[in-house]
Design an enzyme around this catalytic site. Structure first.
Site, short mmCIF file in Angstrom:
data_model
loop_
_atom_site.label_atom_id
_atom_site.label_comp_id
_atom_site.label_asym_id
_atom_site.label_seq_id
_atom_site.Cartn_x
_atom_site.Cartn_y
_atom_site.Cartn_z
N CYS A 91 0.70 -1.27 0.21
CA CYS A 91 0.10 0.27 0.00
C CYS A 91 0.70 1.30 -0.01
O CYS A 91 0.61 2.30 -0.65
CB CYS A 91 -0.83 -0.15 1.12
SG CYS A 91 -0.25 0.26 2.76
N HIS A 386 -2.31 1.06 7.21
CA HIS A 386 -2.57 1.02 5.74
C HIS A 386 -2.45 2.27 5.35
O HIS A 386 -2.95 3.38 5.65
CB HIS A 386 -3.99 0.77 5.58
CG HIS A 386 -4.25 0.53 4.11
ND1 HIS A 386 -3.71 -0.36 3.25
CD2 HIS A 386 -5.33 0.97 3.54
CE1 HIS A 386 -4.12 -0.41 2.07
NE2 HIS A 386 -5.21 0.57 2.11
N ASN A 408 -7.78 4.40 -2.15
CA ASN A 408 -7.29 3.48 -1.63
C ASN A 408 -6.91 2.60 -2.91
O ASN A 408 -6.85 3.06 -4.19
CB ASN A 408 -8.64 2.48 -0.88
CG ASN A 408 -8.08 1.58 -0.14
OD1 ASN A 408 -6.86 1.35 -0.10
ND2 ASN A 408 -9.04 0.97 0.69
#
Length: 467
Positions: A91, A386, A408
């Site tokens: 991520c 994250h 995202n």
């Protein structure tokens, strides 16, 4: 004799006070009290049946989450394609490259798009982390294998998590490639098996290097053997991720697919120079909200880097409201930001909504969960898990944030069209890291960032890498 009498006296005193110094397990009397406290009403029985047969989040979801999602934002950067990291912990790389491709588009009036290869940069990340582990083992070879510093390297020789520092260090050193020149492979999207095998090989190599140091081998011999070991790791990575591209042809296009810059041959370093145009290091500051520690002080995390000669994660600790001011300033200028959160808390993955009242677990279990942010961090209950790309904010009439939006890396079908929408209250509670361009920070903050940092250890509860 005097000490014996003293021991007897202390024992008698403890006995008289009714204290028991032996470890207390769950005695039959204690168990009886615990069980007696359990009251089962018909409603409790029904609740027990419901919990036993359903997902806890479905049962605890607050009614307000069913209301229509307000997707309007008063300050929003241009939309870009949503990517999917799939079963990998990259991520940090997806968010970092999101920022770079957004900055490139912004510099060209949003008339040109570019998609960077995650696989290309990931190859170098894994090779550099392998060297970081092996060199760390060499540097700490004089310590016992039970020493925490040594165990740090052997416990997790390699991983695919990271921070924005990794993007800046790796891209400056190895350049960048477009996604078309080096697409994803099965192992880049599903990293666990590759990571386990490389970790096993690195542990084996680490033991060998420790023995070479213990046997008094010369530094040149140790360096030569480490190079051979990295050759083996390079081969494993080449088979799983593909050999890093050295040269490629590329034509830049606009959002409609029309070529706006004709095809040309680039090396990764040339492509980096054209799309980024500068060394990122020194252009940004990293800020964090950690209420356990004094604000307006800088901190650095030992060994929290991707390359041995790279940059540790150094940050300026600030109140959430001041971080919000920095974020708003950069968003108003049309520029996205790297940011990280604890997405496992009070966020609905299906709808993409994050609010402190998304789930009412307290009512479900007839209890409360009252810990504040500092307590959650200190007890390992919460931390940065994250990274996502901060892309929009909705402001009230006074310029204060109401809600935020992030891009995202779980695919366009996840959440709110591939994004998450966060209330400001949730953002303050579960936002941790933000990378902001220095041009949006005041002179005071820049001076504070330049303070000599307090060094923190890698086992601090807040510093698991973003994945």
């Amino acid at each position: 004799m005097k000490n014996f009498k003293k021991t007897i006296a202390v024992s008698l005193l403890i006995a008289a006070s009714g204290l028991n110094c032996s470890a207390q397990g769950i005695s039959s009397e204690m168990l009886a009290k615990i069980q007696a406290s359990q009251v089962q009403t018909p409603a409790d029985k029904a609740l027990s049946n419901a919990i036993a047969n359903n997902n806890l989040d479905d049962l605890a979801k607050s009614a307000h989450t069913k209301a229509p999602i307000d997707k309007s934002f008063s300050v929003e950067t241009p939309k870009q394609n949503i990517h999917n990291q799939l079963s990998s912990g990259r991520c940090w790389m997806f968010s970092g490259l999101n920022v770079l491709r957004s900055d490139f588009a912004h510099a060209h009036g949003d008339s040109i798009v570019v998609e960077f290869s995650h696989d290309y940069l990931f190859f170098w990340d894994q090779l550099e982390k392998s060297n970081l582990m092996l060199q760390g083992v060499i540097d700490n070879a004089s310590k016992s294998i039970e020493h925490p510093d040594v165990q740090f390297f052997f416990k997790a020789p390699i991983n695919d998590g990271g921070t924005f520092c990794g993007v800046s260090d790796l891209a400056a050193k190895y350049g960048l490639a477009p996604m078309s020149a080096q697409p994803e492979t099965y192992s880049s999207e599903n990293t666990s098996r590759m990571s386990r095998l490389i970790s096993s090989k690195l542990r084996e190599f680490g033991l060998e290097l420790r023995k070479m140091v213990a046997d008094g081998k010369k530094a040149k011999a140790i360096e030569a053997r480490k190079t051979e070991m990295l050759g083996t790791i390079y081969h494993m990575l080449s088979l799983t991720l593909g050999e890093p591209v050295k040269e490629f042809n590329y034509a830049f296009r606009n959002k409609s697919g029309k070529v706006v810059i004709p095809e040309k041959t680039y090396t990764p370093q040339e492509f980096y120079a054209f799309t980024v145009g500068k060394d990122l290091n020194g252009t940004f500051i990293m800020v964090m909200n950690d209420p356990r520690r004094p604000f307006h002080k800088t901190y650095e995390v030992e060994y929290d880097r991707h390359t041995y000669d790279g940059h540790n994660w150094k940050y300026l600790n600030l109140p959430a409201e001041e971080i919000a001011e920095l974020a708003i300033a950069q968003l108003k200028d049309g520029r996205k930001m790297y940011s990280s959160y604890d997405v496992g808390k009070q966020s609905d993955r299906k709808t993409g909504i994050a609010d402190v009242n998304t789930f009412d677990y307290g009512s479900l279990f007839s209890t409360e969960f009252p810990m504040n942010k500092a307590d959650r961090i200190a007890t390992f209950d919460s931390g940065s898990t994250h990274a996502m790309t901060l892309t929009a904010v909705d402001l009230d009439a006074n310029g204060k944030p109401i809600k935020w939006k992030v891009e995202n890396s779980w695919g366009a079908a996840s959440g709110a069209d591939g994004c998450m929408i966060m209330t400001n209250k949730w953002w303050e509670e579960y936002m941790f890291r933000l990378v902001v361009d220095k041009k949006y920070a005041s002179e005071t903050l820049l001076k504070e960032f330049d303070q000599k940092p307090t060094m923190l250890t890698y086992d601090d509860p807040l510093f698991g890498e973003d994945d």
